[in-house]
Design an enzyme around this catalytic site. Structure first.
Site, PDB file in Angstrom:
ATOM      1  N   MET A 169     -27.360 -34.335  -7.212  1.00  0.00           N
ATOM      2  CA  MET A 169     -27.695 -34.689  -5.811  1.00  0.00           C
ATOM      3  C   MET A 169     -28.238 -33.402  -4.974  1.00  0.00           C
ATOM      4  O   MET A 169     -27.814 -33.311  -3.894  1.00  0.00           O
ATOM      5  CB  MET A 169     -26.615 -35.637  -5.147  1.00  0.00           C
ATOM      6  CG  MET A 169     -26.100 -36.793  -5.678  1.00  0.00           C
ATOM      7  SD  MET A 169     -24.946 -37.758  -4.947  1.00  0.00           S
ATOM      8  CE  MET A 169     -23.427 -36.942  -5.723  1.00  0.00           C
ATOM      9  N   ASP A 223     -26.450 -50.229  -9.310  1.00  0.00           N
ATOM     10  CA  ASP A 223     -27.280 -49.506  -8.405  1.00  0.00           C
ATOM     11  C   ASP A 223     -28.494 -48.698  -8.710  1.00  0.00           C
ATOM     12  O   ASP A 223     -28.824 -48.941  -9.885  1.00  0.00           O
ATOM     13  CB  ASP A 223     -26.092 -48.520  -7.572  1.00  0.00           C
ATOM     14  CG  ASP A 223     -25.526 -47.618  -8.532  1.00  0.00           C
ATOM     15  OD1 ASP A 223     -26.126 -47.026  -9.623  1.00  0.00           O
ATOM     16  OD2 ASP A 223     -24.087 -47.572  -8.402  1.00  0.00           O
ATOM     17  N   LYS A 277     -28.113 -47.327  -3.894  1.00  0.00           N
ATOM     18  CA  LYS A 277     -28.234 -46.283  -2.733  1.00  0.00           C
ATOM     19  C   LYS A 277     -29.258 -45.453  -2.568  1.00  0.00           C
ATOM     20  O   LYS A 277     -29.486 -44.804  -3.642  1.00  0.00           O
ATOM     21  CB  LYS A 277     -26.792 -45.731  -2.768  1.00  0.00           C
ATOM     22  CG  LYS A 277     -25.742 -46.361  -2.652  1.00  0.00           C
ATOM     23  CD  LYS A 277     -24.526 -45.405  -2.653  1.00  0.00           C
ATOM     24  CE  LYS A 277     -23.311 -46.253  -2.847  1.00  0.00           C
ATOM     25  NZ  LYS A 277     -22.110 -45.575  -3.529  1.00  0.00           N
TER      26      LYS A 277
HETATM   27  N1  SAH Z   1     -21.886 -40.916 -11.999  1.00  0.00           N
HETATM   28  C1  SAH Z   1     -22.965 -40.124 -12.374  1.00  0.00           C
HETATM   29  C2  SAH Z   1     -23.613 -39.348 -11.272  1.00  0.00           C
HETATM   30  C3  SAH Z   1     -23.995 -39.855 -10.036  1.00  0.00           C
HETATM   31  S1  SAH Z   1     -24.502 -38.986  -8.508  1.00  0.00           S
HETATM   32  C4  SAH Z   1     -22.886 -39.254 -13.506  1.00  0.00           C
HETATM   33  O1  SAH Z   1     -21.694 -39.026 -14.015  1.00  0.00           O
HETATM   34  O2  SAH Z   1     -23.943 -38.651 -13.937  1.00  0.00           O
HETATM   35  C5  SAH Z   1     -26.244 -39.073  -8.845  1.00  0.00           C
HETATM   36  C6  SAH Z   1     -26.932 -37.762  -9.488  1.00  0.00           C
HETATM   37  O3  SAH Z   1     -26.640 -37.547 -10.641  1.00  0.00           O
HETATM   38  C7  SAH Z   1     -28.387 -37.730  -9.012  1.00  0.00           C
HETATM   39  O4  SAH Z   1     -28.628 -37.238  -7.855  1.00  0.00           O
HETATM   40  C8  SAH Z   1     -28.569 -36.653 -10.183  1.00  0.00           C
HETATM   41  O5  SAH Z   1     -28.311 -35.319  -9.562  1.00  0.00           O
HETATM   42  C9  SAH Z   1     -27.671 -36.770 -11.353  1.00  0.00           C
HETATM   43  N2  SAH Z   1     -28.409 -37.651 -12.347  1.00  0.00           N
HETATM   44  C10 SAH Z   1     -27.962 -38.887 -13.065  1.00  0.00           C
HETATM   45  N3  SAH Z   1     -28.581 -39.149 -14.008  1.00  0.00           N
HETATM   46  C11 SAH Z   1     -29.704 -38.058 -13.938  1.00  0.00           C
HETATM   47  C12 SAH Z   1     -30.689 -38.036 -14.953  1.00  0.00           C
HETATM   48  N4  SAH Z   1     -31.135 -38.970 -15.902  1.00  0.00           N
HETATM   49  N5  SAH Z   1     -31.359 -36.642 -14.856  1.00  0.00           N
HETATM   50  C13 SAH Z   1     -31.092 -35.905 -13.584  1.00  0.00           C
HETATM   51  N6  SAH Z   1     -30.230 -36.089 -13.007  1.00  0.00           N
HETATM   52  C14 SAH Z   1     -29.530 -37.275 -13.028  1.00  0.00           C
END
Ligand code: SAH
Length: 479
Positions: free
Chosen positions: A385, A250, A272
């Site tokens: 998010m 995704d 998404k």
């Molecule tokens: N499973 C993922 C999270 C998925 S939800 C995890 O464990 O990190 C998606 C959210 O993750 C994004 O909207 C953002 O808030 C955050 N996110 C993921 N990677 C990021 C990054 N490199 N920098 C900042 N926020 C990040």
């Protein structure tokens, strides 16, 4: 990619080397090792380094000045006279005939460049830095030399001898690939490396006899890809990424990480967008079931950790219901990765003894969160998010008793070269974030630990020219 690596079959073909010195002799040696005939054009006598080559009968020295006719009937050209004007002349003459030509140490006058080579014939590894840093590629070559067992060539030769029988047993490419992956990851390889080739042959024969051609049910690997920087992948993630037949990914998976998946794996984008689910979750779940039932090894690659706001749980529930085997690979979640790279320790004896991870996803313009719990002192709150709901978030926190002066940060594309950190307070962050024009994904951190950023910030990347995080591949997915 500035250059396409290819391997040239020069066995029995003629190559031209212009130059009689040591540099030219090195190129002639390589060409002879690759089975070519070599015409050397040099008006003077050849350097001593040519002596051994002359003992082979594969070299013809034309003791004369270079003329374009020397290019007749040759397949590849090296200009190594160490005379810039002459080398340029060779380059132009060869280019005019569309012959592959290399002017030694002049990448601009080359239609191809020479890599550093690790020779475990028939296995050959070529390393190149695209002419930018030849010393670096030589160092890398030295490291690879130590990693690749010397007997790798013998293993490849053994595999070559079994090609016919394996083809007979497994009529499909898929079946053969699975057989070889099992075989080469089995103790057979070690047998060859330790000189027990007969035992290895016996074992391979046995494996062939025992195996059936039926394609069983495949497997789903639910793999966390971490927050974006490929260095933060786990070994297990990488190994499975390089084995999978199909990659279902995704939007959070960064392009450099996708690039590390097996080249010929099919890719399926089910990304998404916020508020716009490209492929509904139920459908994703069923796609995984279907692909695995086709006997495929399916890599379900997710940003961050699959069990933290990743809906990984739902996906494997469906798999379990349908009897599809799976394994889960944890990863660095955004909170951990992003905070480290922003120099914000999530807990600290003087600042926070607890850490809360929440989703700031807006539903009907509001956030359904336990605000009283979030606004307790001495804790750090990380909001996934949350960019769209930042104003609501800061307002609600203040309404529930958090001082407006509480430090807060928002980090864009943390751990990657596009990382950008904006710090402020609950009062100021929404306006600061708006004027910074942040690009997703972003993570919000609230709590007094944010004040440490100023002192502990250590990661200062050069932003990339191309700041696209996700580029759904244009390669068609086979569904
Ligand atoms: N499973 C993922 C999270 C998925 S939800 C995890 O464990 O990190 C998606 C959210 O993750 C994004 O909207 C953002 O808030 C955050 N996110 C993921 N990677 C990021 C990054 N490199 N920098 C900042 N926020 C990040």
């Amino acid at each position: 990619m500035d250059y396409l690596p290819i391997f040239l079959d020069l066995r029995g073909k003629t190559a031209l080397v212009v130059g009689g010195g040591d540099v030219a002799a090195r190129k002639a040696t390589l060409l002879i090792n690759a089975g070519a005939w070599v015409n050397v054009v040099a008006p003077g006598p050849l350097a001593e380094s040519y002596d051994n080559l002359r003992k082979t009968d594969r070299i013809i020295h034309r003791q004369e000045a270079f003329r374009p006719e020397h290019l007749d009937g040759v397949e590849v050209v090296f200009a190594a006279s160490e005379d810039d004007a002459l080398d340029q002349q060779v380059y132009e003459a060869a280019s005019a005939r569309h012959l592959p030509v290399n002017v030694v140490d002049k990448p601009k006058s080359c239609s191809f460049i020479m890599p550093s080579i690790i020779d475990r014939s028939p296995v050959v590894v070529a390393v190149s830095s695209g002419g930018e840093a030849p010393v670096l590629s030589r160092l890398l070559r030295a490291r690879l030399e130590t990693l690749i067992p010397a007997a790798y060539g013998r293993l490849a030769a053994l595999a070559g001898r079994f090609k016919g029988p394996v083809r007979k047993h497994f009529p499909t490419t898929e079946g053969r690939r699975k057989f070889w992956e099992n075989a080469l990851l089995s103790p057979v390889a070690e047998m060859v490396f330790s000189g027990r080739e007969q035992e290895a042959e016996y074992t391979l024969n046995k494996m062939l006899e025992d195996s059936s051609t039926a394609v069983g049910v495949g497997e789903v690997y639910l793999v966390g890809a971490g927050p974006g920087n490929p260095d933060l992948l786990t070994f297990r993630a990488l190994r499975l990424m390089q084995q999978a037949d199909v990659v279902v990914y995704d939007r959070l998976v960064s392009p450099p990480i996708l690039d590390m998946c097996r080249r010929d794996a099919d890719r399926l984008y089910v990304g998404k967008e916020r508020d716009n689910h490209a492929v509904p979750q139920d459908e994703i779940n069923m796609v995984l079931v279907r692909l695995a039932r086709e006997g495929k090894r399916v890599l379900r690659l997710k940003g961050g950790d699959p069990f933290i706001f990743g809906r990984g749980g739902e996906e494997i529930e469906t798999l379990r219901e349908h009897g599809v085997p799976f394994q889960v690979v944890p990863a660095v979640t955004a909170a951990a990765g992003v905070a480290s790279y922003a120099g914000i320790p999530l807990t600290h004896r003087d600042h926070a003894q607890a850490l809360v991870l929440v989703t700031g996803h807006l539903k009907d313009g509001t956030m359904d969160l336990d605000w009283d719990m979030l606004c307790r002192p001495k804790q750090t709150i990380v909001i996934y998010m949350g960019l769209k709901g930042l104003v609501t978030l800061c307002d609600e926190m203040k309404k529930h008793g958090m001082p407006g002066s509480t430090p807060a940060a928002i980090v864009q594309q943390g751990t990657t070269i596009n990382q950008k950190t904006v710090t402020g307070t609950l009062d100021t962050l929404p306006a600061l974030a708006a004027s910074a024009e942040l690009k997703p994904p972003t993570l919000i951190i609230v709590g007094s630990v944010v004040s440490l950023h100023e002192k502990l910030n250590w990661f200062h990347p050069e932003p990339a020219k191309d700041d696209h995080w996700h580029t759904p591949l244009d390669r068609p997915a086979s569904m």
